[in-house]
Write a protein that holds these residues in place. Sequence first.
Motif, PDB file in Angstrom:
ATOM      1  N   ILE A 465       0.888  -1.232  -0.080  1.00 32.05           N
ATOM      2  CA  ILE A 465      -0.024   0.026  -0.046  1.00 32.05           C
ATOM      3  C   ILE A 465       0.882   1.382   0.009  1.00 32.05           C
ATOM      4  O   ILE A 465       0.336   2.454  -0.032  1.00 32.05           O
ATOM      5  CB  ILE A 465      -0.892  -0.046   1.402  1.00 32.05           C
ATOM      6  CG1 ILE A 465      -0.229   0.321   2.477  1.00 32.05           C
ATOM      7  CG2 ILE A 465      -1.858  -1.396   1.144  1.00 32.05           C
ATOM      8  CD1 ILE A 465      -1.370   0.437   3.658  1.00 32.05           C
ATOM      9  N   LEU A 466       2.247   1.149   0.167  1.00 31.26           N
ATOM     10  CA  LEU A 466       3.142   2.204  -0.222  1.00 31.26           C
ATOM     11  C   LEU A 466       3.499   2.535  -1.473  1.00 31.26           C
ATOM     12  O   LEU A 466       4.276   1.676  -2.059  1.00 31.26           O
ATOM     13  CB  LEU A 466       4.301   1.965   0.659  1.00 31.26           C
ATOM     14  CG  LEU A 466       4.333   2.224   2.117  1.00 31.26           C
ATOM     15  CD1 LEU A 466       5.492   1.374   2.885  1.00 31.26           C
ATOM     16  CD2 LEU A 466       3.975   3.519   2.737  1.00 31.26           C
ATOM     17  N   PRO A 467       3.176   3.698  -2.117  1.00 26.98           N
ATOM     18  CA  PRO A 467       3.515   3.800  -3.756  1.00 26.98           C
ATOM     19  C   PRO A 467       4.850   4.367  -3.717  1.00 26.98           C
ATOM     20  O   PRO A 467       5.428   4.894  -2.611  1.00 26.98           O
ATOM     21  CB  PRO A 467       2.244   4.699  -4.161  1.00 26.98           C
ATOM     22  CG  PRO A 467       2.290   5.610  -2.985  1.00 26.98           C
ATOM     23  CD  PRO A 467       2.018   4.537  -1.845  1.00 26.98           C
ATOM     24  N   LYS A 468       5.429   3.808  -4.937  1.00 27.69           N
ATOM     25  CA  LYS A 468       6.724   4.249  -5.103  1.00 27.69           C
ATOM     26  C   LYS A 468       6.967   5.752  -5.479  1.00 27.69           C
ATOM     27  O   LYS A 468       5.963   6.317  -5.874  1.00 27.69           O
ATOM     28  CB  LYS A 468       7.469   3.432  -6.292  1.00 27.69           C
ATOM     29  CG  LYS A 468       7.865   2.115  -5.822  1.00 27.69           C
ATOM     30  CD  LYS A 468       8.559   1.439  -7.103  1.00 27.69           C
ATOM     31  CE  LYS A 468       8.699   0.053  -6.693  1.00 27.69           C
ATOM     32  NZ  LYS A 468       9.329  -0.898  -7.849  1.00 27.69           N
ATOM     33  N   ASN A 469       8.008   6.504  -5.186  1.00 32.71           N
ATOM     34  CA  ASN A 469       8.169   7.796  -5.758  1.00 32.71           C
ATOM     35  C   ASN A 469       7.398   8.843  -5.138  1.00 32.71           C
ATOM     36  O   ASN A 469       7.674  10.115  -5.652  1.00 32.71           O
ATOM     37  CB  ASN A 469       8.010   8.002  -7.002  1.00 32.71           C
ATOM     38  CG  ASN A 469       9.006   7.008  -7.830  1.00 32.71           C
ATOM     39  OD1 ASN A 469      10.076   6.283  -7.291  1.00 32.71           O
ATOM     40  ND2 ASN A 469       8.548   6.577  -9.210  1.00 32.71           N
ATOM     41  N   VAL A 470       6.425   8.737  -4.256  1.00 31.04           N
ATOM     42  CA  VAL A 470       5.612   9.620  -3.621  1.00 31.04           C
ATOM     43  C   VAL A 470       5.568   9.604  -2.168  1.00 31.04           C
ATOM     44  O   VAL A 470       5.249   8.174  -1.543  1.00 31.04           O
ATOM     45  CB  VAL A 470       4.135   9.593  -4.146  1.00 31.04           C
ATOM     46  CG1 VAL A 470       3.349  10.691  -3.539  1.00 31.04           C
ATOM     47  CG2 VAL A 470       4.039   9.769  -5.687  1.00 31.04           C
ATOM     48  N   GLU A 471       5.603  10.662  -1.272  1.00 31.80           N
ATOM     49  CA  GLU A 471       5.682  10.405  -0.064  1.00 31.80           C
ATOM     50  C   GLU A 471       4.364  11.306   0.528  1.00 31.80           C
ATOM     51  O   GLU A 471       3.756  11.789  -0.233  1.00 31.80           O
ATOM     52  CB  GLU A 471       6.722  11.361   0.608  1.00 31.80           C
ATOM     53  CG  GLU A 471       7.968  10.925   0.179  1.00 31.80           C
ATOM     54  CD  GLU A 471       8.577   9.529   0.488  1.00 31.80           C
ATOM     55  OE1 GLU A 471       8.117   8.887   1.443  1.00 31.80           O
ATOM     56  OE2 GLU A 471       8.998   8.786  -0.295  1.00 31.80           O
ATOM     57  N   GLY A 472       3.938  10.663   1.821  1.00 30.60           N
ATOM     58  CA  GLY A 472       2.688  11.180   2.531  1.00 30.60           C
ATOM     59  C   GLY A 472       1.518  10.604   1.808  1.00 30.60           C
ATOM     60  O   GLY A 472       0.278  11.160   2.042  1.00 30.60           O
ATOM     61  N   LEU A 473       1.528   9.442   1.204  1.00 28.23           N
ATOM     62  CA  LEU A 473       0.454   8.988   0.640  1.00 28.23           C
ATOM     63  C   LEU A 473       0.333   7.301   0.618  1.00 28.23           C
ATOM     64  O   LEU A 473       1.141   6.643   0.666  1.00 28.23           O
ATOM     65  CB  LEU A 473       0.480   9.081  -0.718  1.00 28.23           C
ATOM     66  CG  LEU A 473      -0.683   8.537  -1.679  1.00 28.23           C
ATOM     67  CD1 LEU A 473      -2.076   9.215  -1.617  1.00 28.23           C
ATOM     68  CD2 LEU A 473      -0.205   8.679  -3.367  1.00 28.23           C
ATOM     69  N   LEU A 474      -0.797   6.973   1.158  1.00 28.09           N
ATOM     70  CA  LEU A 474      -1.066   5.389   1.203  1.00 28.09           C
ATOM     71  C   LEU A 474      -2.082   4.891   0.309  1.00 28.09           C
ATOM     72  O   LEU A 474      -3.207   5.685   0.193  1.00 28.09           O
ATOM     73  CB  LEU A 474      -1.395   5.099   2.917  1.00 28.09           C
ATOM     74  CG  LEU A 474      -0.308   5.240   3.771  1.00 28.09           C
ATOM     75  CD1 LEU A 474      -0.823   5.191   5.101  1.00 28.09           C
ATOM     76  CD2 LEU A 474       0.753   4.277   3.370  1.00 28.09           C
ATOM     77  N   VAL A 475      -2.013   3.826  -0.309  1.00 34.62           N
ATOM     78  CA  VAL A 475      -2.997   3.435  -1.299  1.00 34.62           C
ATOM     79  C   VAL A 475      -3.604   1.953  -0.825  1.00 34.62           C
ATOM     80  O   VAL A 475      -3.017   0.915  -1.398  1.00 34.62           O
ATOM     81  CB  VAL A 475      -2.483   3.480  -2.813  1.00 34.62           C
ATOM     82  CG1 VAL A 475      -3.699   3.225  -3.740  1.00 34.62           C
ATOM     83  CG2 VAL A 475      -1.867   4.701  -3.098  1.00 34.62           C
ATOM     84  N   PRO A 476      -4.776   1.790  -0.085  1.00 36.30           N
ATOM     85  CA  PRO A 476      -5.414   0.480   0.360  1.00 36.30           C
ATOM     86  C   PRO A 476      -6.238  -0.193  -0.670  1.00 36.30           C
ATOM     87  O   PRO A 476      -6.534  -1.237  -0.178  1.00 36.30           O
ATOM     88  CB  PRO A 476      -5.894   0.821   1.671  1.00 36.30           C
ATOM     89  CG  PRO A 476      -6.276   2.403   1.384  1.00 36.30           C
ATOM     90  CD  PRO A 476      -5.358   2.865   0.580  1.00 36.30           C
ATOM     91  N   VAL A 477      -6.555   0.365  -1.501  1.00 36.39           N
ATOM     92  CA  VAL A 477      -7.387  -0.263  -2.448  1.00 36.39           C
ATOM     93  C   VAL A 477      -6.883  -0.772  -3.957  1.00 36.39           C
ATOM     94  O   VAL A 477      -7.151  -1.883  -4.027  1.00 36.39           O
ATOM     95  CB  VAL A 477      -8.798   0.758  -2.544  1.00 36.39           C
ATOM     96  CG1 VAL A 477      -9.885  -0.100  -3.765  1.00 36.39           C
ATOM     97  CG2 VAL A 477      -9.513   1.020  -1.444  1.00 36.39           C
TER      98      VAL A 477
END
Length: 733
Positions: A465-477
């Motif tokens: 859920i941790l995208p590469k290259n971007v901070e401060g963001l979570l993607v759980p779906v």
Amino acid sequence: MPYFSQTSCRRFVRRLVGYVGLVSSIMLLSSHTIPSTLAPPVESYDVVVVGGSSGGIGAAIGAARMGVSVVLIEDTPVLGGMISNGISNTDCFSYASLSGVYNDLRFAVKNHYLADKAEQETPLFKPGGKSDHIDGRSRQSNAASEGGRWEPHVADAIFKKMAASYPNLKVYYRRFATGVLKQQNRVTGVTTNTDDNQPITFLGKTVIDATHEADIAAWAGAPYRVGREPRTALEPHAGEIYYFNDSGEILPGTTGRQDAGIVSSGVRLCIKLYKPEEGTAHLLTTPPPGYDPAKYENSHYWHNMSPTMPKQKAEMNVNPIGNELQEANWSWPEASREERKRMYELYKNHALGFLYYLQTVRGQTHLGLAKDEFTDNGHVPYRLFMREARRIEGEVTMTEADINPFILGNSFVPPFQPASIAIGHYPMDAKPVHAKTNMATPDKGEGDFFLANVMAAFQVPYGAILPKNVEGLLVPVAVSATHVAFSAIRMDPTWVVMGQAAGVAAGMSAKTGVPVRQLAVAQIQGELLKQKCKLVFYWDVEADHPHFEAVQKASLRGWVTGNDSRDFRPDALLTRAEAASLLCRSLALWPSVSNMHFTDVPFNHPAFRDVETLFDRGALRVLGVEPRWPKAGGYNAAKHMGFEQRSNFGAFRPDDPISATEFQQLIQVLQTGNNMALPTAESVVSDSPALSAAPDRLTRAAAVSYLDQVLNPKIKVETPAVAPGNKPKLKRK
């Protein structure tokens, strides 16, 4: 008069320029013209969640339970995503894998219908049947009697009640994201609007993208995938595939070739089975736009005589020919909001066309839309079910080998994920990518498969859920997974808990100032366990077990494992052999094997190395194994100059239970290294009521609980102050 240094003045000017840039950028991002004298309102929260999907409500509640401020932005009037938009049953193959916020929903559903005695008497509420899976245990775990089936409006009401119980959680409905805010490479907020042009900008320490399309992640510059990967050694079911579910055969024409294909989508209508005395008002009087009965000739609706949810209702979920369509959705992932609206209308009319076909051509006039569902939307769900759209590229990418236990192993135990944040338990279930046109073969269409018998409960790691290259963001779906792996992950029970994990991580980051990428996974897991989320799968350790957290933590640390049947046997007595293995792992004792000393612990015994390691350390004196060297006296050349090894110490009795007192004594000897002066039972002091209450008994679960207390004493963690940063700059999508 206050003194301002040149540095202070420059800082003030920079911030002023930043504010002007912020307002200007927000105006540029808006999809509607706004008066130049007005700037969109700005609201700040610790956590901003975009998308009230099943993962979104899980994230919002997970973060709210951390005590931080949370906002949830949803573009429809309901919460829960497809759970409140037509998927009205638990998509899972074991109750043992369900946990966290999802179980909160399930138990609330159960209690809701328990209050309806008439509903309880219907056939729908009979207990579920036996497993027909080859493991003899896995089965569809969605019995109405267990809260596994519900009406859409009931799920929505429960989620809204849950959200309302947290005063630090605010929910916006009928509001959609229009862009992201970034400061360098960190997402710091989102811009939003409504259909009547009421823009609001939301700033957050962490943003959670809980959309099915990963819109926020894509706008922020995170890499992502769309479509199907090619077949590889780790993914034998990837790419172009024809599969016959009945026999489990891969058919001719399968190439494994990759493409940009998207599995089918549909508007999942909520159908009611009307009685003759209820009249005919439920019948559609005219066909929807684009209606063509030829589209549905090879369809079948198997819920035309029995309901699948309470109040005589049923889902309309018919593939490959029925209420769903293939190919028309391929552009959805990267389409604009207006384009998606047009596609939704296309799919809605196709689903209504199928209902009209059933009523007029098939004569199933007892079927109709449920009049108490989606009352302000023509009794049709607000959302198109997009099973799969974008999938981010994360720090970890899950593949079929993480789901199918027979790719890398030879039992129903998939690869272990020590960074687990959620459990899924559903077959790899891909729907057709292309329309079914060749009726001469029995498959459901190219791309369809349902791999039920190679399914086992699996774990999802935090890195997914941790995208590469971007901070401060979570993607759980829209998690990081291949198409095949995603086909099993994409179930609401899993999405809810993955969202809950994202919310916990975001809340923890807000409280400590540590970025989500740098958080210790063990700390996230600890909070998830407190919130009753399961991270390691056992058939026999429920979240209400008194030692649930300890068993889960011990498993994540590698201290203990279940057997190949994935049972832990928490209340079974700990054996002497199991105690040896547990202590060697938990105390990180290096192996030391000098000989085979016991007749009943041969070299091929699973605990041989561990028992011998404790023997070499002299710890087995606790269990009555006395050393023999003192009796040999001093060196006697006649006796001791040879090489003969008299190693038989007799029986160790590896399967005998070990007492709590003996277990504590072993720990003390191993920690102090003093094997000459054994502690007496009276000298061992325990802070564990479970051990002191029954010193002659020790269960497996109580043993790991006590070890957790000894090796991981509670430490109060101070929350450091977070230094204020510069105001974020907007980035256009």
